[in-house]
Design a protein around this motif. Sequence first.
Motif, short mmCIF file in Angstrom:
data_model
loop_
_atom_site.label_atom_id
_atom_site.label_comp_id
_atom_site.label_asym_id
_atom_site.label_seq_id
_atom_site.Cartn_x
_atom_site.Cartn_y
_atom_site.Cartn_z
N ASP A 42 -154.67 70.97 -28.54
CA ASP A 42 -154.48 69.64 -29.13
C ASP A 42 -153.04 69.17 -28.99
O ASP A 42 -152.41 68.73 -29.97
CB ASP A 42 -154.92 69.63 -30.60
N CYS A 43 -152.53 69.25 -27.76
CA CYS A 43 -151.16 68.82 -27.48
C CYS A 43 -151.18 67.38 -26.94
O CYS A 43 -151.85 67.11 -25.95
CB CYS A 43 -150.52 69.75 -26.45
N PRO A 44 -150.45 66.46 -27.56
CA PRO A 44 -150.56 65.05 -27.18
C PRO A 44 -149.79 64.66 -25.92
O PRO A 44 -150.15 63.69 -25.26
CB PRO A 44 -149.97 64.32 -28.39
N ARG A 45 -148.71 65.39 -25.59
CA ARG A 45 -147.85 64.98 -24.47
C ARG A 45 -147.73 66.08 -23.42
O ARG A 45 -147.56 67.26 -23.76
CB ARG A 45 -146.46 64.59 -24.97
N LEU A 46 -147.79 65.67 -22.16
CA LEU A 46 -147.70 66.60 -21.03
C LEU A 46 -146.55 66.15 -20.15
O LEU A 46 -146.51 65.01 -19.67
CB LEU A 46 -149.00 66.63 -20.24
N ASN A 47 -145.61 67.04 -19.90
CA ASN A 47 -144.36 66.69 -19.24
C ASN A 47 -144.41 66.97 -17.74
O ASN A 47 -144.89 68.01 -17.31
CB ASN A 47 -143.20 67.48 -19.88
N VAL A 48 -143.89 66.02 -16.95
CA VAL A 48 -143.83 66.19 -15.50
C VAL A 48 -142.44 65.82 -14.99
O VAL A 48 -141.64 65.19 -15.69
CB VAL A 48 -144.89 65.32 -14.79
N HIS A 49 -142.18 66.22 -13.73
CA HIS A 49 -140.91 65.94 -13.06
C HIS A 49 -141.19 65.32 -11.70
O HIS A 49 -142.35 65.27 -11.27
CB HIS A 49 -140.09 67.22 -12.87
N GLY A 50 -140.13 64.92 -11.02
CA GLY A 50 -140.29 64.33 -9.69
C GLY A 50 -140.85 65.29 -8.68
O GLY A 50 -141.47 64.89 -7.69
N THR A 51 -140.63 66.59 -8.90
CA THR A 51 -141.17 67.63 -8.04
C THR A 51 -141.26 68.91 -8.85
O THR A 51 -140.58 69.06 -9.87
CB THR A 51 -140.31 67.87 -6.80
N GLY A 52 -142.10 69.83 -8.40
CA GLY A 52 -142.14 71.13 -9.04
C GLY A 52 -140.79 71.84 -8.94
O GLY A 52 -140.04 71.64 -7.99
N LEU A 53 -140.49 72.63 -9.95
CA LEU A 53 -139.22 73.36 -10.00
C LEU A 53 -139.48 74.84 -9.77
O LEU A 53 -140.33 75.44 -10.43
CB LEU A 53 -138.52 73.13 -11.34
#
Length: 284
Positions: free
Chosen positions: A99-110
Amino acid sequence: MSPVTVPADNAFTLAACAEMIYLDKPFLERVDAIAARGLKVEIWDWTAKDLTALAARRADGVEIVSMTGYVEGDLTTDDGVTRILSTAEDSLKAAETIDCPRLNVHGTGLGEGGIPVVANAHPSPTDWLRAVDTCRRLAELGERHGRIFTLENLNTAVDHPGCPFALARDTRALVAAVDSPHLRMNLDLYHAQIGEGNLIELCRQCLPLIGEIQVADVPGRAQPGTGEISYRAVSEALAAAGYRGTVAMEAFATGEGENGSTAVSEAALDQFIDTFSVSGERSS
Protein backbone atom coordinates in the motif's frame (compact mmCIF):
# COMPACT_ATOMS: atom_id res chain seq x y z
CA MET A 1 16.76 13.10 26.81
CA SER A 2 13.42 12.29 25.14
CA PRO A 3 13.34 12.04 21.33
CA VAL A 4 12.11 15.08 19.40
CA THR A 5 8.53 14.55 18.24
CA VAL A 6 6.56 15.97 15.31
CA PRO A 7 3.98 18.59 16.36
CA ALA A 8 0.36 17.60 15.80
CA ASP A 9 -0.22 20.68 13.62
CA ASN A 10 2.99 20.30 11.60
CA ALA A 11 2.86 21.70 8.09
CA PHE A 12 4.51 18.63 6.59
CA THR A 13 4.29 14.87 6.78
CA LEU A 14 7.79 13.70 7.73
CA ALA A 15 9.45 10.51 6.53
CA ALA A 16 12.88 8.89 6.56
CA CYS A 17 14.66 6.52 4.18
CA ALA A 18 15.35 3.12 5.76
CA GLU A 19 18.25 2.47 3.37
CA MET A 20 20.56 5.05 4.97
CA ILE A 21 20.05 5.05 8.74
CA TYR A 22 19.99 2.49 11.59
CA LEU A 23 22.60 0.58 9.58
CA ASP A 24 23.45 -1.61 12.58
CA LYS A 25 19.95 -3.13 12.42
CA PRO A 26 18.39 -5.66 10.03
CA PHE A 27 16.23 -3.92 7.44
CA LEU A 28 12.83 -4.65 8.96
CA GLU A 29 14.05 -3.41 12.33
CA ARG A 30 15.14 -0.16 10.64
CA VAL A 31 11.61 0.24 9.33
CA ASP A 32 10.21 -0.37 12.80
CA ALA A 33 12.63 2.11 14.37
CA ILE A 34 11.66 4.86 11.93
CA ALA A 35 7.96 4.24 12.44
CA ALA A 36 8.45 4.25 16.22
CA ARG A 37 9.55 7.88 15.87
CA GLY A 38 6.17 8.73 14.31
CA LEU A 39 7.66 9.01 10.83
CA LYS A 40 6.64 7.51 7.51
CA VAL A 41 9.11 5.16 5.81
CA GLU A 42 10.74 5.21 2.39
CA ILE A 43 12.55 2.31 0.68
CA TRP A 44 14.52 1.77 -2.51
CA ASP A 45 14.73 -1.55 -4.38
CA TRP A 46 11.56 -3.46 -3.51
CA THR A 47 12.82 -6.63 -5.18
CA ALA A 48 15.23 -7.19 -2.30
CA LYS A 49 12.61 -6.69 0.42
CA ASP A 50 10.23 -9.01 2.25
CA LEU A 51 7.02 -7.42 0.98
CA THR A 52 4.80 -9.75 2.98
CA ALA A 53 6.52 -8.72 6.22
CA LEU A 54 6.32 -5.04 5.28
CA ALA A 55 2.63 -5.40 4.48
CA ALA A 56 1.99 -7.07 7.83
CA ARG A 57 3.54 -4.11 9.62
CA ARG A 58 0.83 -1.86 8.21
CA ALA A 59 -1.43 -3.12 11.01
CA ASP A 60 1.10 -1.73 13.51
CA GLY A 61 0.99 1.72 11.94
CA VAL A 62 4.04 1.38 9.67
CA GLU A 63 3.44 3.31 6.43
CA ILE A 64 5.73 2.92 3.41
CA VAL A 65 5.12 6.11 1.41
CA SER A 66 7.76 5.89 -1.34
CA MET A 67 9.63 3.10 -3.13
CA THR A 68 11.58 2.69 -6.35
CA GLY A 69 9.09 2.45 -9.19
CA TYR A 70 11.09 0.45 -11.74
CA VAL A 71 13.81 -2.20 -11.82
CA GLU A 72 15.60 -1.30 -15.02
CA GLY A 73 15.20 0.79 -18.15
CA ASP A 74 15.33 4.42 -19.22
CA LEU A 75 13.14 7.11 -20.73
CA THR A 76 14.47 7.26 -24.30
CA THR A 77 16.00 4.13 -25.85
CA ASP A 78 13.77 1.49 -27.46
CA ASP A 79 14.77 -1.34 -25.13
CA GLY A 80 15.01 1.00 -22.15
CA VAL A 81 11.45 2.29 -22.59
CA THR A 82 10.13 -1.25 -22.90
CA ARG A 83 11.95 -2.30 -19.74
CA ILE A 84 11.03 0.72 -17.63
CA LEU A 85 7.33 0.36 -18.49
CA SER A 86 7.36 -3.40 -17.90
CA THR A 87 9.15 -3.18 -14.57
CA ALA A 88 6.99 -0.21 -13.57
CA GLU A 89 3.99 -2.52 -13.87
CA ASP A 90 5.78 -5.07 -11.68
CA SER A 91 6.53 -2.28 -9.21
CA LEU A 92 2.88 -1.25 -9.11
CA LYS A 93 1.95 -4.78 -8.05
CA ALA A 94 4.54 -4.57 -5.27
CA ALA A 95 3.22 -1.15 -4.27
CA GLU A 96 -0.26 -2.60 -3.97
CA THR A 97 1.05 -5.31 -1.65
CA ILE A 98 2.51 -2.79 0.79
CA ASP A 99 0.00 0.00 0.00
CA CYS A 100 2.70 2.46 -1.07
CA PRO A 101 1.26 5.57 -2.77
CA ARG A 102 4.37 6.87 -4.60
CA LEU A 103 6.82 5.12 -6.93
CA ASN A 104 10.08 6.89 -7.74
CA VAL A 105 11.82 6.89 -11.13
CA HIS A 106 14.87 8.52 -12.74
CA GLY A 107 15.92 9.47 -16.25
CA THR A 108 17.74 6.15 -16.52
CA GLY A 109 18.47 3.12 -14.40
CA LEU A 110 21.37 3.56 -11.98
CA GLY A 111 24.09 0.92 -11.74
CA GLU A 112 26.89 0.27 -9.27
CA GLY A 113 27.88 3.42 -7.40
CA GLY A 114 25.00 5.40 -8.90
CA ILE A 115 26.48 5.43 -12.40
CA PRO A 116 23.75 5.71 -15.05
CA VAL A 117 23.18 2.57 -17.07
CA VAL A 118 22.52 4.71 -20.14
CA ALA A 119 24.64 7.84 -19.89
CA ASN A 120 23.36 10.80 -21.91
CA ALA A 121 24.50 14.10 -20.47
CA HIS A 122 23.02 16.13 -23.33
CA PRO A 123 19.68 14.70 -24.49
CA SER A 124 18.67 15.68 -28.01
CA PRO A 125 15.30 17.24 -28.88
CA THR A 126 14.20 13.77 -30.02
CA ASP A 127 15.25 12.37 -26.64
CA TRP A 128 13.15 14.99 -24.89
CA LEU A 129 10.07 14.12 -26.93
CA ARG A 130 10.59 10.41 -26.25
CA ALA A 131 11.06 11.08 -22.54
CA VAL A 132 7.79 13.04 -22.38
CA ASP A 133 5.98 10.17 -24.08
CA THR A 134 7.46 7.61 -21.69
CA CYS A 135 6.56 9.76 -18.68
CA ARG A 136 3.03 10.10 -20.05
CA ARG A 137 2.77 6.32 -20.25
CA LEU A 138 4.03 6.01 -16.68
CA ALA A 139 1.38 8.48 -15.56
CA GLU A 140 -1.28 6.42 -17.33
CA LEU A 141 -0.07 3.31 -15.49
CA GLY A 142 -0.21 5.24 -12.23
CA GLU A 143 -3.74 6.43 -12.93
CA ARG A 144 -4.87 2.91 -13.76
CA HIS A 145 -3.55 1.60 -10.44
CA GLY A 146 -4.33 4.61 -8.25
CA ARG A 147 -0.66 5.42 -7.60
CA ILE A 148 1.68 8.33 -8.32
CA PHE A 149 5.03 8.11 -10.09
CA THR A 150 7.56 10.70 -8.96
CA LEU A 151 10.45 11.78 -11.19
CA GLU A 152 13.54 12.58 -9.13
CA ASN A 153 16.21 15.10 -10.01
CA LEU A 154 19.81 13.97 -9.44
CA ASN A 155 23.23 15.61 -9.55
CA THR A 156 25.89 14.87 -12.15
CA ALA A 157 28.84 16.62 -10.48
CA VAL A 158 29.23 14.24 -7.52
CA ASP A 159 26.96 11.20 -7.56
CA HIS A 160 25.49 10.47 -11.00
CA PRO A 161 27.75 11.71 -13.84
CA GLY A 162 26.18 11.55 -17.27
CA CYS A 163 22.62 11.01 -16.04
CA PRO A 164 20.05 12.42 -18.47
CA PHE A 165 17.29 14.79 -17.35
CA ALA A 166 19.14 15.23 -14.07
CA LEU A 167 18.46 18.82 -13.05
CA ALA A 168 15.29 19.87 -11.25
CA ARG A 169 14.52 22.17 -14.15
CA ASP A 170 14.62 19.08 -16.39
CA THR A 171 12.30 16.99 -14.24
CA ARG A 172 10.03 19.99 -13.83
CA ALA A 173 9.80 20.40 -17.62
CA LEU A 174 8.95 16.73 -18.13
CA VAL A 175 6.34 16.65 -15.37
CA ALA A 176 4.77 19.90 -16.61
CA ALA A 177 4.65 18.58 -20.19
CA VAL A 178 2.76 15.45 -19.09
CA ASP A 179 0.45 17.50 -16.83
CA SER A 180 -0.99 14.56 -14.87
CA PRO A 181 -1.61 14.24 -11.12
CA HIS A 182 -0.16 10.74 -11.46
CA LEU A 183 3.29 12.07 -12.41
CA ARG A 184 4.85 14.53 -9.96
CA MET A 185 8.31 15.75 -9.04
CA ASN A 186 10.39 14.19 -6.33
CA LEU A 187 12.31 17.38 -5.61
CA ASP A 188 15.56 16.27 -3.99
CA LEU A 189 17.16 19.34 -2.43
CA TYR A 190 20.52 17.65 -1.83
CA HIS A 191 20.90 17.04 -5.56
CA ALA A 192 19.43 20.44 -6.39
CA GLN A 193 21.91 22.28 -4.16
CA ILE A 194 24.81 20.67 -6.03
CA GLY A 195 23.26 21.12 -9.46
CA GLU A 196 21.42 24.42 -9.22
CA GLY A 197 21.24 26.06 -5.79
CA ASN A 198 18.78 28.89 -5.04
CA LEU A 199 16.67 26.32 -3.22
CA ILE A 200 13.89 28.47 -1.80
CA GLU A 201 13.07 30.03 -5.15
CA LEU A 202 13.37 26.60 -6.79
CA CYS A 203 10.81 25.22 -4.34
CA ARG A 204 8.45 28.09 -5.06
CA GLN A 205 8.72 27.59 -8.82
CA CYS A 206 8.15 23.84 -8.58
CA LEU A 207 5.49 23.90 -5.87
CA PRO A 208 2.43 23.03 -8.00
CA LEU A 209 4.21 19.98 -9.45
CA ILE A 210 5.85 18.54 -6.31
CA GLY A 211 4.84 15.07 -5.17
CA GLU A 212 7.35 15.03 -2.33
CA ILE A 213 10.59 16.65 -1.20
CA GLN A 214 13.73 14.80 -0.11
CA VAL A 215 16.50 16.38 1.94
CA ALA A 216 20.12 15.84 2.91
CA ASP A 217 22.87 18.36 3.53
CA VAL A 218 25.83 19.33 1.34
CA PRO A 219 28.58 18.21 1.34
CA GLY A 220 28.40 14.64 2.61
CA ARG A 221 24.69 13.80 2.09
CA ALA A 222 24.13 13.71 5.87
CA GLN A 223 21.17 14.93 7.90
CA PRO A 224 20.07 18.60 7.77
CA GLY A 225 22.26 20.78 9.96
CA THR A 226 25.57 19.14 9.04
CA GLY A 227 26.43 21.23 5.99
CA GLU A 228 25.93 24.45 4.07
CA ILE A 229 22.16 24.43 3.46
CA SER A 230 20.02 26.61 5.73
CA TYR A 231 17.29 24.01 5.97
CA ARG A 232 15.40 25.89 8.67
CA ALA A 233 14.94 28.76 6.24
CA VAL A 234 13.86 26.32 3.54
CA SER A 235 11.39 24.71 5.94
CA GLU A 236 9.77 27.99 6.92
CA ALA A 237 9.62 29.15 3.30
CA LEU A 238 7.91 25.92 2.24
CA ALA A 239 5.32 26.27 4.98
CA ALA A 240 4.71 29.91 4.12
CA ALA A 241 4.26 29.00 0.45
CA GLY A 242 1.57 26.50 1.39
CA TYR A 243 3.39 23.20 0.88
CA ARG A 244 1.65 20.49 2.90
CA GLY A 245 3.15 17.32 1.47
CA THR A 246 5.88 14.91 2.53
CA VAL A 247 9.42 15.93 3.43
CA ALA A 248 11.69 12.88 3.66
CA MET A 249 15.19 12.61 5.08
CA GLU A 250 17.15 10.66 2.47
CA ALA A 251 20.46 11.12 4.22
CA PHE A 252 23.21 9.25 6.01
CA ALA A 253 23.27 9.71 9.79
CA THR A 254 26.53 11.16 11.03
CA GLY A 255 27.66 12.44 14.41
CA GLU A 256 29.51 11.43 17.54
CA GLY A 257 29.82 7.66 17.30
CA GLU A 258 29.70 5.18 14.45
CA ASN A 259 27.99 6.68 11.42
CA GLY A 260 24.65 5.03 10.79
CA SER A 261 24.47 3.42 14.22
CA THR A 262 21.27 3.49 16.26
CA ALA A 263 22.48 6.25 18.59
CA VAL A 264 23.71 8.43 15.73
CA SER A 265 20.56 7.75 13.70
CA GLU A 266 18.34 8.79 16.62
CA ALA A 267 20.26 12.05 16.97
CA ALA A 268 20.07 12.64 13.21
CA LEU A 269 16.30 12.18 13.26
CA ASP A 270 16.08 14.63 16.16
CA GLN A 271 17.85 17.22 13.98
CA PHE A 272 15.64 16.48 11.00
CA ILE A 273 12.36 16.60 12.92
CA ASP A 274 13.34 19.77 14.75
CA THR A 275 14.31 21.48 11.48
CA PHE A 276 11.09 20.58 9.68
CA SER A 277 8.68 21.15 12.55
CA VAL A 278 6.77 24.22 11.41
CA SER A 279 3.18 25.05 12.26
CA GLY A 280 0.76 24.55 9.41
CA GLU A 281 -0.85 27.85 10.40
CA ARG A 282 2.07 29.83 9.03
CA SER A 283 0.97 29.73 5.40
CA SER A 284 0.57 33.05 3.59
